[in-house]
Design a protein around this motif. Structure first.
Motif, short mmCIF file in Angstrom:
data_model
loop_
_atom_site.label_atom_id
_atom_site.label_comp_id
_atom_site.label_asym_id
_atom_site.label_seq_id
_atom_site.Cartn_x
_atom_site.Cartn_y
_atom_site.Cartn_z
N THR A 1 -3.06 4.65 9.27
CA THR A 1 -2.60 5.89 9.91
C THR A 1 -3.75 6.64 10.56
OG1 THR A 1 -0.80 6.08 8.29
CG2 THR A 1 -1.40 8.07 9.50
N ARG B 1 -2.30 2.01 3.91
CA ARG B 1 -1.43 2.84 4.75
C ARG B 1 -2.19 4.05 5.30
NH1 ARG B 1 3.48 4.13 1.19
NH2 ARG B 1 2.09 5.81 0.59
N GLN B 2 -3.00 4.67 4.46
CA GLN B 2 -3.78 5.83 4.89
C GLN B 2 -4.82 5.44 5.95
OE1 GLN B 2 -5.43 7.77 1.37
NE2 GLN B 2 -3.54 7.35 0.24
N GLU B 3 -5.48 4.32 5.74
CA GLU B 3 -6.51 3.86 6.69
C GLU B 3 -5.88 3.52 8.03
OE1 GLU B 3 -10.34 3.29 7.82
OE2 GLU B 3 -10.00 3.34 5.66
N LEU C 1 -11.27 5.03 4.33
CA LEU C 1 -10.49 5.31 3.11
C LEU C 1 -10.25 4.05 2.28
CD1 LEU C 1 -7.90 7.70 4.79
CD2 LEU C 1 -9.85 8.36 3.36
#
Length: 557
Positions: free
Chosen positions: A298, A294-296, A268
């Motif tokens: 998580t 943050r997405q990566e 991501l």
């Protein structure tokens, strides 16, 4: 006329730039390399004398881009006596081993010499001039004029069509600027000669560990005990010797963690996704990039993300949460536990997902820094950059073991100074420095600044004529004019100015580009920058002709 190129400095960055240039083809070009030291190729971080033989590099062979051969291959063909002279035993030779800095210096010098020798044998014109300092550079009508001061001989002016400034780290030649007060721990020989006393060290990274080890070995020995434990045994007469490492947070670096190579691709928070954010030109670039981060993170490690509240985190709150558990624990208790975990994980080849994900993202996120306004830059510097630096700055296991041995011997403590401390470098005692914090005053007869290389502004640039001509300018932000962001460079490392023809001058001098490239440290950065500039030079001098065979194969480079 035959075009000419000059390299100022002959460390790793010049090696990789030259290798990239030669790999592009066989240009009809005259190349001159100027090096202030007697030996070319080593670079200050790996030079004997500058470094104590016990100082360890925090990069292993598996991570070093080969020039003509890998570090491991080079080590395997060294005679046992030569390895022993460098402080290495045959059983330590491994692709993931951390070796003394001076070993990397020998390797790099050999690789540089072989690169030059092979290119000359293939017809290239390369002159290497050691013990030769370039004291100024100026833009003139027909190129860049260098003022050259050899160790023996007269100062001369020489003009080149293209110049690459690769002067590396910038430290004072004599670090002891006042009695007992040192602006840097290099050269290490200066610290080794100090009498035993209470010494303060500001910093807690590998630079600070280098300072601690150099001082400790001047007054004692590290001894390997049966069972694998390491102890520190002070010399007789060293009763007064002690060390205090200090920093704002009072944390020690963590031990090197296992990660697979080559790195797994990001999903991501990719280079393409970050470039898309940059292209949009939004005012919230830092926060938008952090959302991808943050997405990566998580995705890579949901358990870790939950444990620190990543779902609702901001740049600021994540910067606090990342260090919170360590800050609440005695630094030596944490270091001992972390070292045991790291050793187990290396033995079993187990990767902690969140650590690896942060490591893989640091350079991708770093691409946003030149595009941040002053406010965002200051937020990045204070909250997010320390996370990345802590993660990729994990140190050799032996370095942590030495700190633990010093602490167990009662010779090392760590202080958390907080934000409101004051350092007095001209104390009443007349030597060292005094630290004022938490209502206390601590005086250290010896005090060493060990914060590592800091970004420098244009007024510290070592070539004054380029400053006077307006070729070298500060990178400034209108909303944060005091922030030190280095000199103004473009993506190809050209000074941002309308006074120079394309590709006449490249600046790869580390302290002046760190504001733009905050993670430009070490050999891998030298390789990446060298590829960019080597390719640009080859294009500028017509090195991409299809009918000319490469002087150095792409694989070797």
């Amino acid at each position: 006329m035959t075009p000419s190129i000059a390299f100022v400095g002959a460390g790793p960055t010049t090696i990789y730039t030259l290798a990239a240039l030669l790999a592009e083809g066989r240009p009809d070009v005259d190349i001159t390399v100027f090096e202030q030291q007697q030996t070319a190729g080593m670079g200050a971080p790996y030079r004997p004398g500058w470094n104590d033989p016990a100082m360890l590099a925090n990069i292993a062979s598996i991570e070093i881009p080969p020039v003509q051969e890998t570090l491991l291959t080079w080590l395997e063909r060294q005679a046992p006596a030569d390895l022993a002279a460098m402080g290495v035993t045959a059983h330590e030779v491994d692709a993931r081993a951390f070796l003394p800095r001076v070993v990397l210096g020998r390797y790099l010098a050999d690789q540089f010499a072989a690169l030059v020798r092979d290119a000359q044998a293939a017809g290239a014109s390369i002159e290497v001039r050691t013990a030769c300092r370039v004291i100024d550079a100026a833009n003139v009508a027909d190129g860049i004029r260098l003022t050259v001061a050899p160790h023996l001989g007269f100062v001369t002016d020489e003009t080149f069509d293209h110049v690459v400034l690769a002067t590396g780290h910038q430290w004072p030649s004599d670090p002891e600027v006042r009695p007992g007060y040192f602006l840097s721990p290099w050269p290490a020989s200066k610290l080794s000669a100090l009498p035993g006393a209470q010494a303060g060290i500001r910093g807690s990274s590998l630079t600070a560990i280098d300072a601690a080890v150099a001082l400790a070995l001047a007054h004692g020995d590290f001894v390997d005990e049966e069972g694998g434990d390491l102890t520190y045994v002070p010399h007789r007469g060293a009763e007064a010797f002690g060390l205090t490492m200090m920093s704002r947070k009072g944390l020690l670096p963590e031990a090197d963690f296992y990660f697979p190579l080559p790195h797994a691709p990001l999903v991501l928070c990719t280079e393409a996704a970050i470039n898309d954010l940059i292209a949009r030109g939004t005012d919230d670039l830092l926060d938008d990039a952090f959302a991808l981060f943050r997405q990566e993170l998580t995705l890579a490690d949901p358990g870790y993300a939950w444990s620190i509240g990543l779902a609702d985190a901001t740049v600021e709150s994540f910067g606090e949460a990342y260090f919170a558990a360590r800050a609440a624990t005695d630094p030596f208790v944490w270091a001992r536990r972390n070292l045991e975990e790291a050793r187990r994980n290396h033995e079993s080849r187990f990767t902690i997902p969140w650590r690896d994900a942060i490591l893989r993202m640091h350079e991708v996120i770093g691409a946003i820094v030149p595009h941040l306004d002053g406010r965002q830059f200051e937020r990045f510097e204070r909250w997010l950059k320390p996370v990345f630096v802590d993660d990729y700055g994990a140190v050799p296991h032996a370095s942590i073991a030495r700190l633990l041995a010093l602490h167990d011997a009662g010779r090392l403590q760590v202080l958390a100074l907080g934000d409101d401390y004051r350092l007095d470098t001209q104390p009443a005692e007349g030597c060292g420095a005094a630290v004022h914090y938490a209502g206390m005053r601590l005086h250290f007869p010896v005090f060493v600044e060990a914060l590592g290389q800091r970004p420098l502004s244009a007024d510290a640039f070592p070539f004054p004529s380029l400053i006077a001509q307006g070729v070298i300018l500060d990178q400034v932000s209108a909303d944060a004019p005091k922030a030190v962001r280095g000199v103004a460079l473009d993506d190809a490392f050209h000074p941002v100015t309308d006074q120079l023809p394309p590709d006449r001058l490249f600046c790869l001098s580390l302290p002046f580009l760190m504001g733009r490239h905050p993670f430009a440290q070490g050999i891998t950065s030298s390789h990446e920058m060298g590829n960019v500039v080597g390719s640009a030079l080859a294009q500028a001098i017509g090195g991409r002709t299809a009918d000319i065979a490469p002087l150095v194969t792409a694989e070797a480079a």
